[in-house]
Structures are given as C-alpha cells and as structure tokens.
Design a protein around this motif. Structure first.
Motif, PDB file in Angstrom:
ATOM      1  N   ASN A  82       0.843  -1.198   0.000  1.00 32.32           N
ATOM      2  CA  ASN A  82       0.000   0.000   0.000  1.00 32.32           C
ATOM      3  C   ASN A  82       0.877   1.246   0.000  1.00 32.32           C
ATOM      4  O   ASN A  82       2.100   1.188  -0.204  1.00 32.32           O
ATOM      5  CB  ASN A  82      -0.989  -0.026   1.172  1.00 32.32           C
ATOM      6  N   TRP A  83       0.279   2.390   0.287  1.00 38.21           N
ATOM      7  CA  TRP A  83       0.948   3.677   0.247  1.00 38.21           C
ATOM      8  C   TRP A  83       2.079   3.808   1.268  1.00 38.21           C
ATOM      9  O   TRP A  83       2.948   4.670   1.126  1.00 38.21           O
ATOM     10  CB  TRP A  83      -0.080   4.793   0.504  1.00 38.21           C
ATOM     11  N   SER A  84       2.097   2.972   2.304  1.00 40.16           N
ATOM     12  CA  SER A  84       3.143   3.070   3.318  1.00 40.16           C
ATOM     13  C   SER A  84       4.378   2.242   2.966  1.00 40.16           C
ATOM     14  O   SER A  84       5.370   2.286   3.690  1.00 40.16           O
ATOM     15  CB  SER A  84       2.610   2.620   4.685  1.00 40.16           C
ATOM     16  N   ALA A 122       6.302   8.566  -4.850  1.00 33.74           N
ATOM     17  CA  ALA A 122       5.153   9.281  -4.276  1.00 33.74           C
ATOM     18  C   ALA A 122       5.642  10.408  -3.380  1.00 33.74           C
ATOM     19  O   ALA A 122       6.623  10.263  -2.635  1.00 33.74           O
ATOM     20  CB  ALA A 122       4.279   8.317  -3.490  1.00 33.74           C
ATOM     21  N   ARG A 125       6.376   9.864   0.290  1.00 35.19           N
ATOM     22  CA  ARG A 125       7.469   8.943   0.597  1.00 35.19           C
ATOM     23  C   ARG A 125       8.846   9.590   0.424  1.00 35.19           C
ATOM     24  O   ARG A 125       9.863   8.965   0.709  1.00 35.19           O
ATOM     25  CB  ARG A 125       7.384   7.698  -0.298  1.00 35.19           C
ATOM     26  N   ASN A 179       8.280   3.002  -5.321  1.00 37.90           N
ATOM     27  CA  ASN A 179       7.106   2.777  -4.487  1.00 37.90           C
ATOM     28  C   ASN A 179       6.945   1.273  -4.240  1.00 37.90           C
ATOM     29  O   ASN A 179       7.490   0.444  -4.970  1.00 37.90           O
ATOM     30  CB  ASN A 179       5.865   3.328  -5.187  1.00 37.90           C
ATOM     31  N   PRO A 228       2.696   5.530  -8.104  1.00 37.65           N
ATOM     32  CA  PRO A 228       2.610   6.235  -6.816  1.00 37.65           C
ATOM     33  C   PRO A 228       1.227   6.093  -6.214  1.00 37.65           C
ATOM     34  O   PRO A 228       0.237   6.510  -6.814  1.00 37.65           O
ATOM     35  CB  PRO A 228       2.901   7.696  -7.194  1.00 37.65           C
ATOM     36  N   PRO A 229       1.115   5.501  -5.022  1.00 31.94           N
ATOM     37  CA  PRO A 229      -0.195   5.359  -4.380  1.00 31.94           C
ATOM     38  C   PRO A 229      -0.607   6.640  -3.670  1.00 31.94           C
ATOM     39  O   PRO A 229       0.238   7.443  -3.277  1.00 31.94           O
ATOM     40  CB  PRO A 229       0.035   4.227  -3.373  1.00 31.94           C
ATOM     41  N   GLU A 230      -1.901   6.816  -3.502  1.00 33.51           N
ATOM     42  CA  GLU A 230      -2.428   7.987  -2.814  1.00 33.51           C
ATOM     43  C   GLU A 230      -2.657   7.643  -1.345  1.00 33.51           C
ATOM     44  O   GLU A 230      -3.440   6.743  -1.034  1.00 33.51           O
ATOM     45  CB  GLU A 230      -3.745   8.428  -3.446  1.00 33.51           C
ATOM     46  N   PRO A 231      -1.989   8.324  -0.418  1.00 36.01           N
ATOM     47  CA  PRO A 231      -2.195   8.025   1.005  1.00 36.01           C
ATOM     48  C   PRO A 231      -3.518   8.609   1.483  1.00 36.01           C
ATOM     49  O   PRO A 231      -4.027   9.579   0.913  1.00 36.01           O
ATOM     50  CB  PRO A 231      -1.013   8.719   1.678  1.00 36.01           C
TER      51      PRO A 231
END
Length: 305
Positions: A82-84, A122, A125, A179, A228-231
């Motif tokens: 995931n985003w983290s 991202a 990050r 990412n 790039p994920p969206e947090p």
C-alpha cells in the motif's frame, strides 16, 4: 577493484527489500537466504502496524524468478503493498570497491532527480529518500567514510534515495526511490534500472538528468515501475503534525538523549503523544510528551510500553 571499469549490468548481484502490509508473514515459506523481518512494520489502512519486510539474498539476474515465487507466496497469504510501503534495491559494488563512492556521489548529484521522477516516487514517501547534497559530497571529500554520508535530521530520512552509505554496511549502493509493489514485472523493471544505472556509473558514462533521456541512455524501460499510491488524508495530517512538533520536542529529547533524533510522533489516548527517538546506533528509546501550563513535559515510557 578499480574505477572506472566496464561491467555488464547482468553480471552485477543485487538484493531486494519488499515492504508489505497484511498477510501472514510467519507462515510464508522462505527459500535459502531469504529473510522475513517481522520487526519492520508498515502501516495499514486503519493506521495500525502491519506486515513486514521481505529481503532477498544476493541474487544474479538469472535468479530473478525467485522474486516471482516470493511475491506469489506473499499474496497467497493476503499480503499487499500500500501507500506506506517501499521497494529498495541493493546493488553490489565489489567490482569497483570504495573507489566508486566519490563518482557515485557525483552521479547522484547529476541524475538523482531524473531517477526519482522515472520511478515516480510518491510525494509522501520522499522523506524516506532525500537527495544527496553537495555538503555531503564535500564532507566525504574532506574525510571519506560512513559518517560523511549520514543525512542528519529525522531518522526516517537519514538514508538518501541513492544511499552510498550502504557500501560501509554491506558493500552495496541502496536505491530507495521505488514505491511499494508485489507485482513481479514492476519489481524486476526496477531492479534492471538500478543495475543499469550502477553499471553506467561504474563505467564513468555521462548521464542526463531528464527521466526519458536517462532511460534511453541506460537502455532501461521508461515506464512500468510501481505507480505512486495515494495516502489517506489522516496519514498526511499525521505527517503535518509531526513536522510541526519535531522542532518543539527535539530539544527536550536531546536533553535526555544527546545523540537521539526523533523517529516518529504519534497521538495516544488521554492527550499524550508517543515520541520515539533513535540513537546513532539505531536503538529506539520511547518517551511520552504532554502539553501543560508550564510548557511541554517529556517522560520516559515504561520498558514494556
């Protein structure tokens, strides 16, 4: 071992660090040399510690199918990126030895922006992969060694996106821009880019600082890296809160821990903040912070907290 030296990128050994959330890390069967770091937790959608970090042994390009095997095993237990999460690639520098470190820093200064943009790091990050600076390059020229390559500040950011300090830890350069992903094709494209970049640096090739031009110069894919994920908004708000509180709480931490740097600040029930600080050896010490009429109060956490 000398610099410069032409080395076929496919002959360079590499390792991957794959961060993930959820799943059942302790139930994943590990081939020889692979490790599951269950203390390296990420953050799930509820804001809770989750997952782990899977690390490979040094691999040859011809052994990359091991990555497919391991990502499929992770996904079979319900794991996800995931985003983290991030994906880190270590590339072996033994063909050149320490003689490559200064050219590596110069190459980072000249191409790190293009490399980061090519991997589409991202925004949230970037604190985990800050740029190599000219001050760092000057420190290293004056006094070569690991300490010159430390990026001072919050420990989440003390390893640059092109982390030459890894040479002094395990003989590699660590490239941290990607990412997180559990998709084999995305991971292998990232590995290929890192291998090609390192080989080009080792051969003293001039490289451009534009993403598409850099990909062409290296013969690497221009697309297909982990997106790039969206947090979630709550995570961004947590980061903004930390940024505001670090300058306030850092002097209090330094009084109790002279070599400590704030690692994380998290709210807890009762209006307290949990403050984790890391010393120069990587050991974590925990405090609680609370605002009062007399200002901020900092206390040591009980050992079992």
């Amino acid at each position: 071992m000398t610099y410069p030296l032409n080395v076929d990128w496919k002959r360079l050994r590499y390792g991957v660090e794959i961060e993930f959330v959820e799943g059942k890390p302790l139930e994943v069967e590990l081939p020889a040399g692979w490790s599951m770091l269950t203390n390296e937790l990420q953050v799930d959608e509820r804001g809770m510690p989750s997952g782990a970090e899977l690390t490979s042994p040094p691999l040859a390009w011809s052994e990359r199918e091991q990555i497919r095997l391991m990502t499929e095993r992770l996904k079979a237990t319900g794991a996800a990126a995931n985003w983290s999460c991030g994906l880190h690639v270590h590339v072996d520098l033994s063909a050149w030895g320490e003689s490559i470190i200064e050219p590596l820093l110069d190459a980072a200064l000249g191409t790190q922006d293009a490399l980061r943009r090519l991997m589409r790091t991202a925004g949230h990050r970037r604190m985990f992969c800050p740029p190599v600076t000219r001050e760092m390059r000057e420190r290293y020229a004056a006094r070569p060694g690991s300490n010159a390559l430390h990026n001072p500040g919050r420990p989440q950011s003390h390893r640059c996106g092109i982390n030459a300090r890894a040479w002094y830890d395990n003989g590699t350069v660590e490239i941290r821009y990607a990412n997180g992903s559990l998709e084999y094709d995305e991971i292998v494209r990232t590995v290929e880019l890192c291998l090609r970049w390192t080989a080009a640096v080792g051969a003293a090739k001039a490289l451009p600082n534009e993403p598409e031009a850099l990909a062409r110069a290296l013969g690497a894919p221009a697309e297909g890296y982990p997106p790039p994920p969206e947090p979630p908004l709550w995570h961004l708000e947590r980061m903004w809160l930390e940024d505001a509180l670090v300058p306030v709480l850092a002097p209090l931490v330094t009084e109790r821990m002279p070599d400590g740097e704030i690692h994380t600040i998290r709210p807890e029930p009762g209006g307290r903040l949990l403050v984790e600080a890391e010393d120069e050896c990587g050991a974590i010490r925990r405090f609680t912070a609370r605002p009062s009429a007399r200002g901020w109060e900092l206390s040591d956490c009980p050992a079992d907290t």
